[in-house]
Motif scaffolding. Structure first.
Motif, PDB file in Angstrom:
ATOM      1  N   ALA A 165       4.744   7.303  10.612  1.00 41.63           N
ATOM      2  CA  ALA A 165       5.594   6.233  10.086  1.00 41.63           C
ATOM      3  C   ALA A 165       4.782   5.372   9.136  1.00 41.63           C
ATOM      4  O   ALA A 165       3.593   5.131   9.352  1.00 41.63           O
ATOM      5  CB  ALA A 165       6.157   5.383  11.221  1.00 41.63           C
ATOM      6  N   LEU A 166       5.433   4.914   8.085  1.00 42.28           N
ATOM      7  CA  LEU A 166       4.811   3.986   7.160  1.00 42.28           C
ATOM      8  C   LEU A 166       4.990   2.559   7.672  1.00 42.28           C
ATOM      9  O   LEU A 166       5.984   2.243   8.329  1.00 42.28           O
ATOM     10  CB  LEU A 166       5.448   4.098   5.777  1.00 42.28           C
ATOM     11  CG  LEU A 166       5.375   5.464   5.083  1.00 42.28           C
ATOM     12  CD1 LEU A 166       6.045   5.379   3.714  1.00 42.28           C
ATOM     13  CD2 LEU A 166       3.939   5.940   4.938  1.00 42.28           C
ATOM     14  N   ILE A 167       4.031   1.713   7.368  1.00 40.98           N
ATOM     15  CA  ILE A 167       4.158   0.298   7.699  1.00 40.98           C
ATOM     16  C   ILE A 167       5.208  -0.312   6.778  1.00 40.98           C
ATOM     17  O   ILE A 167       5.201  -0.053   5.567  1.00 40.98           O
ATOM     18  CB  ILE A 167       2.800  -0.405   7.536  1.00 40.98           C
ATOM     19  CG1 ILE A 167       1.803   0.169   8.560  1.00 40.98           C
ATOM     20  CG2 ILE A 167       2.933  -1.914   7.698  1.00 40.98           C
ATOM     21  CD1 ILE A 167       0.377  -0.132   8.260  1.00 40.98           C
ATOM     22  N   PRO A 168       6.151  -1.085   7.313  1.00 41.81           N
ATOM     23  CA  PRO A 168       7.181  -1.673   6.445  1.00 41.81           C
ATOM     24  C   PRO A 168       6.564  -2.419   5.275  1.00 41.81           C
ATOM     25  O   PRO A 168       5.581  -3.142   5.430  1.00 41.81           O
ATOM     26  CB  PRO A 168       7.927  -2.627   7.388  1.00 41.81           C
ATOM     27  CG  PRO A 168       7.731  -2.030   8.751  1.00 41.81           C
ATOM     28  CD  PRO A 168       6.349  -1.444   8.725  1.00 41.81           C
ATOM     29  N   PRO A 169       7.124  -2.242   4.078  1.00 39.87           N
ATOM     30  CA  PRO A 169       6.543  -2.886   2.897  1.00 39.87           C
ATOM     31  C   PRO A 169       6.773  -4.393   2.910  1.00 39.87           C
ATOM     32  O   PRO A 169       7.757  -4.897   3.451  1.00 39.87           O
ATOM     33  CB  PRO A 169       7.298  -2.230   1.735  1.00 39.87           C
ATOM     34  CG  PRO A 169       8.612  -1.812   2.331  1.00 39.87           C
ATOM     35  CD  PRO A 169       8.304  -1.423   3.748  1.00 39.87           C
ATOM     36  N   MET A 170       5.856  -5.120   2.289  1.00 39.92           N
ATOM     37  CA  MET A 170       6.004  -6.566   2.147  1.00 39.92           C
ATOM     38  C   MET A 170       6.829  -6.850   0.887  1.00 39.92           C
ATOM     39  O   MET A 170       6.349  -7.425  -0.092  1.00 39.92           O
ATOM     40  CB  MET A 170       4.621  -7.228   2.087  1.00 39.92           C
ATOM     41  CG  MET A 170       3.816  -7.067   3.366  1.00 39.92           C
ATOM     42  SD  MET A 170       2.355  -8.150   3.455  1.00 39.92           S
ATOM     43  CE  MET A 170       1.308  -7.445   2.188  1.00 39.92           C
ATOM     44  N   ASP A 171       8.094  -6.428   0.928  1.00 36.30           N
ATOM     45  CA  ASP A 171       8.921  -6.526  -0.268  1.00 36.30           C
ATOM     46  C   ASP A 171       9.328  -7.961  -0.579  1.00 36.30           C
ATOM     47  O   ASP A 171       9.844  -8.250  -1.661  1.00 36.30           O
ATOM     48  CB  ASP A 171      10.156  -5.619  -0.155  1.00 36.30           C
ATOM     49  CG  ASP A 171      10.891  -5.770   1.162  1.00 36.30           C
ATOM     50  OD1 ASP A 171      10.673  -6.783   1.856  1.00 36.30           O
ATOM     51  OD2 ASP A 171      11.687  -4.875   1.501  1.00 36.30           O
TER      52      ASP A 171
ATOM     53  N   TYR B 136       0.721  -3.585  -0.997  1.00 37.17           N
ATOM     54  CA  TYR B 136       1.824  -4.308  -0.365  1.00 37.17           C
ATOM     55  C   TYR B 136       2.778  -3.363   0.371  1.00 37.17           C
ATOM     56  O   TYR B 136       3.724  -3.809   0.994  1.00 37.17           O
ATOM     57  CB  TYR B 136       2.620  -5.093  -1.409  1.00 37.17           C
ATOM     58  CG  TYR B 136       1.821  -6.123  -2.162  1.00 37.17           C
ATOM     59  CD1 TYR B 136       1.752  -7.440  -1.718  1.00 37.17           C
ATOM     60  CD2 TYR B 136       1.134  -5.796  -3.329  1.00 37.17           C
ATOM     61  CE1 TYR B 136       1.026  -8.400  -2.419  1.00 37.17           C
ATOM     62  CE2 TYR B 136       0.407  -6.745  -4.028  1.00 37.17           C
ATOM     63  CZ  TYR B 136       0.357  -8.039  -3.565  1.00 37.17           C
ATOM     64  OH  TYR B 136      -0.367  -8.988  -4.257  1.00 37.17           O
ATOM     65  N   GLY B 137       2.532  -2.059   0.254  1.00 36.78           N
ATOM     66  CA  GLY B 137       3.399  -1.078   0.891  1.00 36.78           C
ATOM     67  C   GLY B 137       4.582  -0.662   0.047  1.00 36.78           C
ATOM     68  O   GLY B 137       5.442   0.098   0.504  1.00 36.78           O
ATOM     69  N   GLN B 138       4.648  -1.119  -1.209  1.00 37.77           N
ATOM     70  CA  GLN B 138       5.753  -0.743  -2.090  1.00 37.77           C
ATOM     71  C   GLN B 138       5.554   0.692  -2.559  1.00 37.77           C
ATOM     72  O   GLN B 138       4.503   1.035  -3.100  1.00 37.77           O
ATOM     73  CB  GLN B 138       5.807  -1.691  -3.292  1.00 37.77           C
ATOM     74  CG  GLN B 138       6.002  -3.149  -2.915  1.00 37.77           C
ATOM     75  CD  GLN B 138       7.456  -3.489  -2.600  1.00 37.77           C
ATOM     76  OE1 GLN B 138       8.289  -2.605  -2.433  1.00 37.77           O
ATOM     77  NE2 GLN B 138       7.764  -4.759  -2.514  1.00 37.77           N
ATOM     78  N   GLU B 139       6.573   1.516  -2.385  1.00 40.96           N
ATOM     79  CA  GLU B 139       6.465   2.951  -2.654  1.00 40.96           C
ATOM     80  C   GLU B 139       7.161   3.321  -3.954  1.00 40.96           C
ATOM     81  O   GLU B 139       8.270   2.851  -4.242  1.00 40.96           O
ATOM     82  CB  GLU B 139       7.057   3.745  -1.491  1.00 40.96           C
ATOM     83  CG  GLU B 139       6.736   5.220  -1.527  1.00 40.96           C
ATOM     84  CD  GLU B 139       7.269   5.959  -0.301  1.00 40.96           C
ATOM     85  OE1 GLU B 139       6.696   7.015   0.053  1.00 40.96           O
ATOM     86  OE2 GLU B 139       8.267   5.496   0.289  1.00 40.96           O
TER      87      GLU B 139
END
Length: 489
Positions: free
Chosen positions: A360-366, A453-456
């Motif tokens: 699982a990916l860490i939720p992005p800091m959107d 930031y986790g943005q994909e």
């Protein structure tokens, strides 16, 4: 009320049936260094003993990776002592066996590097207000430098949260860690009044004092590296609920810890509430954390230590139910603490490994509003009989962070669905190539770039693969297509 009804329905279902593994989920564990109770279990004072200590940590990290964890909260500031060469505080004795003495290597740097090799984040866990026994090495050193800043309660020392210098000092310390190390997060522990503190100010004033400390730390961290996730571990119940009371032990009123307000005001990115309870002391309060998450990350802490016969001797079913409910509610989970997990206490490691069947990916800091990176370029596949080698050209980072990471997806179905966690085979890779054992399957691939930031990014995919290569195919590739012989006249 609807959330509570869903929980009740879920609890009636056989707990062996897990909720579908999501693509985004915070899966964390607290790795304690105080007294070496999680790590290390030996002292480092020679080349051989340093290697032993390092090997013990990598074994733990391997176990965590295999069980699907993506975040390690590593105790870095222990009790006004550290596991790295700090310019502000002395070495803790957990590494070398002697407070103030170096173990001969930088344990924090080593842990960060090893976590990153395994696609996991490493957060520096900072114990804030408590500074240890009054006459212990770290507390004595701090008292000598700041005699008016430390308060004695019993035989313990605490930084005074009502002194402005406390926030200044802790902000400088967190800035030092953030500047010097490639940490993915700063995790604040015990950022509250001690329960033994005789509060002489109002609760509102007390909350203002603690929030002031948090604000100073938040500003210091974000000025250095705004992508570093700031979090804390508040008391497991925020406050009394309308139908469920906290029993006099809560974050907001009892110890002046307005953790939900810190999310609302953007001072923090994530919470890891210490929800070491069960039944009605757990589920309604977990829903409360979710309802006031303000789009940030919440990953409640689970008391896997309670499974041990010398603790509360809980049955594993308690943890199973809580895990299922948290996943159904879209919340992450965090284990306290590492050793009870990796020791497989009452089978908790085996269960978790099955529960986290896929990465699982860490939720992005959107909420930061950062723009996702551009996609990677030119995805190439060198196919082999048992292993494929994929490579790609790097993407462009538009967030201003240090570097990009890459997530790799694979599926027999074309095109690869990157929203399906079952297709995620490798996460947070820094290199631009990967070898993949395909087991004779004809795999299609996709690669995405992600910033700090986790943005994909969007995906770059391979062209459709109709079938797995055969031995005949490889012979033709290696030897070339055989030419027809001329017939004899």
């Amino acid at each position: 009320m609807k959330a509570i009804i869903r929980i009740l329905l879920l609890l009636t279902v056989t707990i062996a049936v897990n909720a579908q593994s999501p693509k985004y989920e915070m899966r964390a564990v607290w790795l304690t260094t105080i007294g070496g109770i999680d790590w290390p279990h030996s002292y480092a004072n020679s080349i051989h003993s340093i290697a032993t200590q390092k090997r013990e940590l990598t074994t733990i990290l391997d176990q965590l990776q295999q069980a699907g964890f993506n975040t390690v909260l590593l105790q870095t500031r222990v009790r006004s002592t550290t596991i790295f060469p700090s310019g502000m505080e002395p070495w803790d004795g957990c590494l070398s066996g002697k407070p103030g003495v170096s173990p001969g290597y930088d344990a924090l740097q080593f842990a960060i590097d090893e976590c990153h090799k395994r696609g996991m984040q490493c957060h520096a866990w900072i114990v804030t207000i408590p500074v240890g026994k009054w006459n212990n090495y770290g507390c004595k050193q701090l008292r000598q430098k700041y005699p008016k800043l430390i308060v004695k309660i019993g035989d313990e020392g605490y930084m005074n949260p009502e002194k402005a210098e406390t926030g200044d000092y802790l902000a400088r310390f967190c800035r030092e860690v953030t500047r010097r190390y490639d940490v993915d997060g700063i995790h604040l522990d015990y950022i509250r009044y001690p329960e033994t503190w005789k509060l002489k100010v109002s609760r509102q004033q007390g909350r203002q004092h603690i929030t002031s400390i948090v604000r100073k730390i938040s500003q210091a961290v974000r000025q250095e590296k705004p992508w570093v996730m700031l979090s804390c571990s508040p008391i497991g119940k925020y406050d009394d609920l309308s139908r469920y009371k906290s029993g006099g032990w809560n974050a907001n009123t009892t110890v002046c810890q307005d953790a939900q307000g810190w999310l609302r005001d953007g001072l923090m990115d994530a919470l890891f509430p210490m929800m070491y309870f069960q039944g009605n002391n757990f589920y309604p309060f977990a829903i409360n954390w979710k309802e006031y998450a303000y789009g940030r990350i919440v990953a409640p802490g689970l008391a896997v230590y309670m499974l041990h016969p010398k603790e509360r001797n809980w049955g594993l079913d308690i943890i199973k139910r809580e895990m299922n409910v948290l996943r159904e509610q879209g919340l992450g989970h965090t284990y306290f603490r590492s050793k009870f997990l990796t020791d497989n206490t009452k089978g908790v490691y085996s269960f978790t490994k099955d529960f986290n069947q896929y990465p699982a990916l860490i939720p992005p800091m959107d909420w930061t509003g950062r723009q996702a990176p551009s996609p990677a370029q030119r995805l190439d596949v060198n196919r082999g009989m048992t292993t494929d080698r994929i490579s790609w050209q790097g993407a462009k980072d538009r967030s201003g962070a240090d570097y990009l990471l890459y997530n790799i997806y694979a599926s027999e179905t074309y095109p690869v669905d990157i929203s399906d966690a079952r297709n995620l085979i490798s996460t947070r890779q820094r290199r631009n190539s990967l070898s993949i054992h395909h087991g004779g399957k004809a795999l299609n691939y996709a690669v995405t770039a992600t910033d700090r930031y986790g943005q994909e990014s969007t995906a770059i995919r391979t062209i459709r693969l109709q079938k797995a290569p055969t031995m005949v195919d490889f012979r033709r590739l290696i030897m070339g297509k055989p030419q027809k012989r001329n017939k004899r006249r």
